[in-house]
Design a protein around this motif. Structure first.
Motif, short mmCIF file in Angstrom:
data_model
loop_
_atom_site.label_atom_id
_atom_site.label_comp_id
_atom_site.label_asym_id
_atom_site.label_seq_id
_atom_site.Cartn_x
_atom_site.Cartn_y
_atom_site.Cartn_z
N TRP A 1 76.90 109.91 -62.43
CA TRP A 1 76.22 109.63 -61.19
C TRP A 1 75.46 110.87 -60.78
CZ3 TRP A 1 75.76 111.14 -56.10
CH2 TRP A 1 75.12 110.20 -55.26
N ASN A 2 74.23 110.77 -60.21
CA ASN A 2 73.77 112.03 -59.76
C ASN A 2 73.33 113.08 -60.90
OD1 ASN A 2 72.31 113.98 -57.69
ND2 ASN A 2 74.26 115.06 -57.53
N GLU B 1 70.80 113.45 -62.12
CA GLU B 1 69.46 114.43 -61.77
C GLU B 1 69.75 115.56 -60.78
OE1 GLU B 1 70.56 111.70 -60.56
OE2 GLU B 1 69.07 109.88 -60.70
N ASN C 1 65.93 102.78 -49.52
CA ASN C 1 65.85 102.89 -50.81
C ASN C 1 65.22 101.48 -51.33
OD1 ASN C 1 66.18 103.10 -53.74
ND2 ASN C 1 68.58 102.90 -53.64
N ASN D 1 58.61 108.33 -56.13
CA ASN D 1 59.80 107.74 -56.76
C ASN D 1 61.12 107.82 -55.88
OD1 ASN D 1 58.83 107.18 -59.40
ND2 ASN D 1 58.54 109.42 -59.59
N TYR D 2 61.99 107.06 -56.45
CA TYR D 2 63.17 107.30 -55.64
C TYR D 2 64.11 108.79 -55.63
CZ TYR D 2 68.55 107.36 -55.31
OH TYR D 2 69.71 107.40 -54.91
N LYS E 1 71.32 94.00 -53.23
CA LYS E 1 70.98 95.21 -53.94
C LYS E 1 71.53 96.64 -52.98
CE LYS E 1 68.02 98.34 -55.33
NZ LYS E 1 67.22 99.24 -54.76
N ASP F 1 77.14 104.01 -54.82
CA ASP F 1 76.75 105.37 -54.46
C ASP F 1 78.26 106.38 -53.81
OD1 ASP F 1 74.16 105.44 -55.46
OD2 ASP F 1 73.13 105.05 -53.54
N PHE G 1 72.48 95.96 -59.73
CA PHE G 1 71.67 96.13 -58.29
C PHE G 1 70.06 95.66 -58.87
CE2 PHE G 1 74.35 99.92 -58.80
CZ PHE G 1 75.37 99.44 -58.11
N ASP H 1 66.58 95.25 -58.69
CA ASP H 1 65.74 96.01 -58.37
C ASP H 1 64.54 95.57 -59.25
OD1 ASP H 1 66.25 97.06 -60.67
OD2 ASP H 1 65.95 99.35 -59.93
N TYR H 2 63.52 96.40 -59.38
CA TYR H 2 62.30 96.14 -60.28
C TYR H 2 62.38 96.91 -61.87
CZ TYR H 2 60.39 99.97 -57.50
OH TYR H 2 59.99 101.26 -56.92
N VAL I 1 65.40 97.47 -63.69
CA VAL I 1 66.45 96.69 -64.36
C VAL I 1 65.90 95.40 -65.23
CG1 VAL I 1 68.75 95.66 -64.65
CG2 VAL I 1 68.44 97.68 -63.46
N ASP J 1 74.82 99.22 -65.30
CA ASP J 1 73.57 99.24 -64.28
C ASP J 1 73.17 100.44 -64.48
OD1 ASP J 1 71.99 98.21 -61.77
OD2 ASP J 1 72.48 100.31 -61.46
N TRP K 1 69.45 101.41 -65.98
CA TRP K 1 68.31 102.04 -64.86
C TRP K 1 67.96 103.43 -65.45
CZ3 TRP K 1 68.04 106.07 -61.11
CH2 TRP K 1 67.16 105.96 -60.34
N1 56B Z 1 69.42 98.94 -60.45
C1 56B Z 1 69.45 100.15 -59.91
N2 56B Z 1 68.03 100.44 -59.08
C2 56B Z 1 68.05 101.42 -58.64
C3 56B Z 1 68.87 102.47 -58.66
C4 56B Z 1 68.36 103.71 -58.01
C5 56B Z 1 69.24 105.11 -57.78
N3 56B Z 1 70.54 105.13 -58.17
C6 56B Z 1 70.87 106.46 -57.95
C7 56B Z 1 72.29 106.60 -57.65
C8 56B Z 1 73.16 107.29 -58.64
C9 56B Z 1 72.30 107.80 -59.81
O1 56B Z 1 72.42 109.02 -60.08
C10 56B Z 1 70.77 107.19 -59.54
O2 56B Z 1 69.98 108.04 -59.38
C11 56B Z 1 67.28 103.10 -57.38
N4 56B Z 1 67.13 102.07 -57.57
C12 56B Z 1 65.82 101.35 -57.79
O3 56B Z 1 64.85 101.69 -58.47
C13 56B Z 1 63.56 101.60 -58.07
C14 56B Z 1 63.09 102.94 -57.80
O4 56B Z 1 62.07 103.13 -59.08
P1 56B Z 1 60.87 104.36 -59.11
O5 56B Z 1 59.82 103.56 -58.37
O6 56B Z 1 60.67 104.37 -60.47
O7 56B Z 1 61.41 105.35 -58.30
C15 56B Z 1 63.68 101.01 -56.41
O8 56B Z 1 63.76 99.66 -56.53
C16 56B Z 1 65.25 101.63 -56.04
O9 56B Z 1 65.62 101.08 -54.91
C17 56B Z 1 70.37 102.29 -59.60
O10 56B Z 1 70.99 103.18 -59.77
N5 56B Z 1 70.28 101.09 -60.24
#
Ligand code: 56B
Length: 306
Positions: free
Chosen positions: A41-42, A44, A66, A76-77, A183, A191, A213, A215-216, A218, A283, A287
């Protein structure tokens, strides 16, 4: 989260545009079963962390916002996570409940140092107000109090958030059936668990109850891995970057089939290796793989849920 699992399975068995490919699942599981890529986790280094309640406040605001980054190609996220982190490091009171209720669009942009309006900016601001208001009304202004009220249960945490904060009620009706995806509420629980490494605020006795979760990113990864198959029409819509309406059958199937498929992957991994694996771990791996592949084409839905 039983309702997320059950309603996603219902969608998968009534689906018209997305198919979960069991052979695809077997192949992927065979290739990873002995070495599921562990993603920290984290990894980055973009999140705020001080091992205390302010971290929980930060994560709650982060996950309230988010969603839906793609309409701005450069956003981006990471920009959200690191922008909120920098703002909090500069001023520890930025996420106080009273201040959350007063932000305007330009102020949010200024907080994130983003040079132009954010996608769905009015909704983001409205959701910050909602979070500030309800935190103040029911939780003494502190997101850490929500976590403390849930007795180390992630599923109780998700249910409590959904009950108190309308913006987190990520559900829909599909072919007459209520479907729960939750989600952002689930990602918040994950988190907190990830940030505190399963201890303190992050200690949950039922972290295995969390699903992926939806999202768009996965669904696009699962499709590339051969786990999901799309109808030709749906593949063309996504390939042409055409928008898919929120709540349409296509959109619900993309999300729900992703949840169902990863639950199947997890069941198969457990059956074949006898080792426990969490959907959260799957996930994070999927992701991280997705965001490291910018060429991956994802579906485009204007939504406040993801
Ligand atoms: N399934 C899933 N979806 C996730 C995340 C996360 C962030 N999790 C953080 C928490 C701990 C880690 O270190 C991760 O960094 C964001 N998203 C979704 O992605 C999309 C962002 O895309 P882009 O436009 O490219 O930035 C947006 O819908 C966002 O809501 C996840 O973990 N799982």
């Amino acid at each position: 989260m039983e309702e997320v699992r059950a309603s996603s399975a219902w969608v998968a068995s009534h689906s018209s545009h997305v198919t979960v490919d069991s052979e695809g699942i077997e192949k992927v599981v065979e290739s990873v079963e002995n070495s599921i890529p562990k993603v920290e986790w984290n990894y980055e280094g973009i999140h705020y962390f001080d091992n205390g309640p302010l971290t929980v406040q930060y994560l709650f605001v982060l996950d309230a916002l988010n969603f839906c980054f793609w309409p701005d190609q450069e956003l981006n996220y990471d920009d959200l996570a690191s922008g909120l982190k920098a703002a909090l490091e500069k001023d520890q009171s930025v996420f106080n409940a009273d201040r959350l209720q007063k932000y305007t669009g330009p102020e949010l942009r200024e907080l994130l140092k983003w040079p132009r309006p954010l996608p769905l900016e009015d909704e983001r601001v409205r959701l910050m107000h909602e979070v500030g208001f309800e935190l103040e009304r029911s939780f003494g202004g502190k997101a850490s109090n929500i976590v403390e009220s849930c007795g180390k249960s992630a599923s109780k945490l998700v249910a409590t958030i959904a009950r108190h904060f309308p913006g987190f009620r990520d559900h829909t009706v599909y072919k007459g059936h209520q479907v729960f995806l939750y989600k952002r509420a689930q990602i918040f629980a994950a988190d907190v668990w990830g940030a505190f490494k399963g201890k303190g605020y992050g200690e949950f006795n039922d972290v295995g109850s969390i699903t992926i979760f939806a999202d768009y990113i996965v669904p696009a990864v699962l499709q590339q891995l051969g786990v999901l198959r799309y109808s030709t029409t749906l593949a063309n819509i996504i390939g042409a970057n055409k928008e898919i309406g929120s709540g349409t059958e296509e959109e619900v199937e993309l999300r729900a089939c992703s949840i169902y498929a990863v639950e199947k992957m997890r069941d198969l991994i457990v059956k074949r290796t006898g080792k426990q694996v969490l959907s959260v771990e799957l996930d994070l791996w999927l992701w991280a793989y997705g965001v490291s592949n910018p060429s991956l084409q994802h579906h485009r839905t204007l939504s406040i849920y993801y």
